[in-house]
Design a protein around this motif. Structure first.
Motif, PDB file in Angstrom:
ATOM      1  N   THR A  18      14.405   3.623 -10.836  1.00 14.05           N
ATOM      2  CA  THR A  18      13.329   3.319 -10.110  1.00 14.05           C
ATOM      3  C   THR A  18      13.159   4.132  -8.737  1.00 14.05           C
ATOM      4  O   THR A  18      14.312   4.000  -7.977  1.00 14.05           O
ATOM      5  N   GLY A  19      12.018   4.728  -8.524  1.00 13.48           N
ATOM      6  CA  GLY A  19      11.733   5.367  -7.226  1.00 13.48           C
ATOM      7  C   GLY A  19      11.865   6.954  -7.506  1.00 13.48           C
ATOM      8  O   GLY A  19      11.650   7.865  -6.729  1.00 13.48           O
ATOM      9  N   PRO A  39       4.876   3.624 -21.453  1.00 16.48           N
ATOM     10  CA  PRO A  39       5.462   3.923 -19.994  1.00 16.48           C
ATOM     11  C   PRO A  39       4.361   4.040 -19.191  1.00 16.48           C
ATOM     12  O   PRO A  39       4.820   4.193 -17.702  1.00 16.48           O
ATOM     13  N   GLY A  40       3.189   3.959 -19.550  1.00 20.24           N
ATOM     14  CA  GLY A  40       1.964   4.053 -18.553  1.00 20.24           C
ATOM     15  C   GLY A  40       1.806   5.626 -18.058  1.00 20.24           C
ATOM     16  O   GLY A  40       2.270   6.384 -18.527  1.00 20.24           O
ATOM     17  N   ASP A  46       8.110   4.301 -11.865  1.00 22.25           N
ATOM     18  CA  ASP A  46       7.428   2.904 -11.493  1.00 22.25           C
ATOM     19  C   ASP A  46       7.946   1.858 -12.358  1.00 22.25           C
ATOM     20  O   ASP A  46       8.726   2.113 -13.222  1.00 22.25           O
ATOM     21  N   SER A  47       7.493   0.705 -11.920  1.00 20.88           N
ATOM     22  CA  SER A  47       7.606  -0.559 -12.654  1.00 20.88           C
ATOM     23  C   SER A  47       7.228  -0.607 -14.216  1.00 20.88           C
ATOM     24  O   SER A  47       8.021  -1.252 -15.009  1.00 20.88           O
ATOM     25  N   SER A  51       9.936  -0.800 -17.392  1.00 16.26           N
ATOM     26  CA  SER A  51       9.714  -1.792 -18.414  1.00 16.26           C
ATOM     27  C   SER A  51      10.031  -0.854 -19.875  1.00 16.26           C
ATOM     28  O   SER A  51      10.402  -1.604 -20.860  1.00 16.26           O
ATOM     29  N   ALA A  52       9.332   0.095 -19.962  1.00 21.50           N
ATOM     30  CA  ALA A  52       9.551   0.779 -21.200  1.00 21.50           C
ATOM     31  C   ALA A  52      10.843   1.029 -21.504  1.00 21.50           C
ATOM     32  O   ALA A  52      11.375   1.098 -22.495  1.00 21.50           O
ATOM     33  N   VAL A  53      11.531   1.500 -20.321  1.00 24.64           N
ATOM     34  CA  VAL A  53      12.938   2.018 -20.478  1.00 24.64           C
ATOM     35  C   VAL A  53      13.814   0.454 -21.000  1.00 24.64           C
ATOM     36  O   VAL A  53      14.480   0.739 -21.743  1.00 24.64           O
ATOM     37  N   VAL A  54      13.390  -0.656 -20.526  1.00 25.53           N
ATOM     38  CA  VAL A  54      14.166  -1.897 -20.915  1.00 25.53           C
ATOM     39  C   VAL A  54      13.793  -2.055 -22.153  1.00 25.53           C
ATOM     40  O   VAL A  54      14.668  -2.552 -23.131  1.00 25.53           O
TER      41      VAL A  54
END
Length: 220
Positions: A18-19, A39-40, A46-47, A51-54
């Motif tokens: 993140t960041g 992943p947007g 970003d968040s 979320s996609a990485v999680v």
């Protein structure tokens, strides 16, 4: 200097979190999207990308911390696989062990999102009985849907699509990386907005896999 993604510098592919900004983050977002993750369209880590990485970590059985480690790049070469079901090429697959949902079109993954299912704990039902939180497993079909926020005994369900009794896939403001619900399949609000228009009554949904317990720390 700063190196972007290239064929000759795979040995220096970095860990990302993140960041972070830059070409490697763009490469990660592009690769995840190509595999069906969501992943947007942001610029940095970003968040939404986290979320996609999680979700990616869930699929591969990795630690669910939202950090894309350097040795994870090789896993991006592995396509997401789903069972072949000749009788239901368009369907929803819910893997309780991995805590993911896969939207399948023509037997190919069209989208992969994180979920949170039943936590296995006890709670008091609407009629005063003590019951254990379970997400039903098996082959079902969607039979009912509601628009907006639907109020149930246990709280609000966002844009729910029901597949058995009061059990539904629905959006929630709380979707941790581990099972936390009373039995429904929770999705993130943005993911439910994406998913629901692609669902229809009578569409098959297959729910399977051993539930992964929450970590002792309550984080995940």
């Amino acid at each position: 200097g700063n190196f972007g993604p290239c064929a000759v510098c795979e040995d220096v592919r970095p860990a990302l979190s993140t960041g972070d900004q830059g070409a490697w983050v763009t490469e990660l977002r592009t690769r995840l999207a190509g595999l069906g993750y969501r992943p947007g369209n942001g610029v940095g880590y970003d968040s939404v990308l986290r979320s996609a990485v999680v979700t990616f970590e869930k699929y591969h059985g990795l630690e669910r911390n939202g950090v894309f480690e350097a040795d994870h790049w090789a896993l991006l070469d592995k396509a997401v696989s789903v069972p072949f079901r000749a009788d239901a090429p368009n369907r929803v697959e819910v893997d309780l062990g991995r805590q993911i949902l896969i939207l399948v079109r023509e037997d190919l993954p069209a989208g992969i999102i994180p979920i949170s299912s039943a936590n296995g704990e006890t709670y008091t039902s609407w009629n005063g009985n003590t019951v254990t939180a379970r997400t039903p497993e098996g082959d079902f079909e969607f039979y009912r849907s509601e628009s907006g926020w639907y109020r149930s005994y246990l709280g609000g369900l966002y844009e729910p699509f029901f597949f058995r009794g009061g059990y539904a896939i629905h959006g929630s403001n709380s979707v941790p990386a581990y099972p936390a619900s009373h039995g429904c399949i929770r999705t993130q609000i943005a993911d439910q907005d994406w998913l629901k228009p692609q669902l229809e009554l009578g569409m098959p949904i297959f729910v399977y896999g051993e539930r992964t317990p929450a970590p002792a720390t309550g984080n995940g």
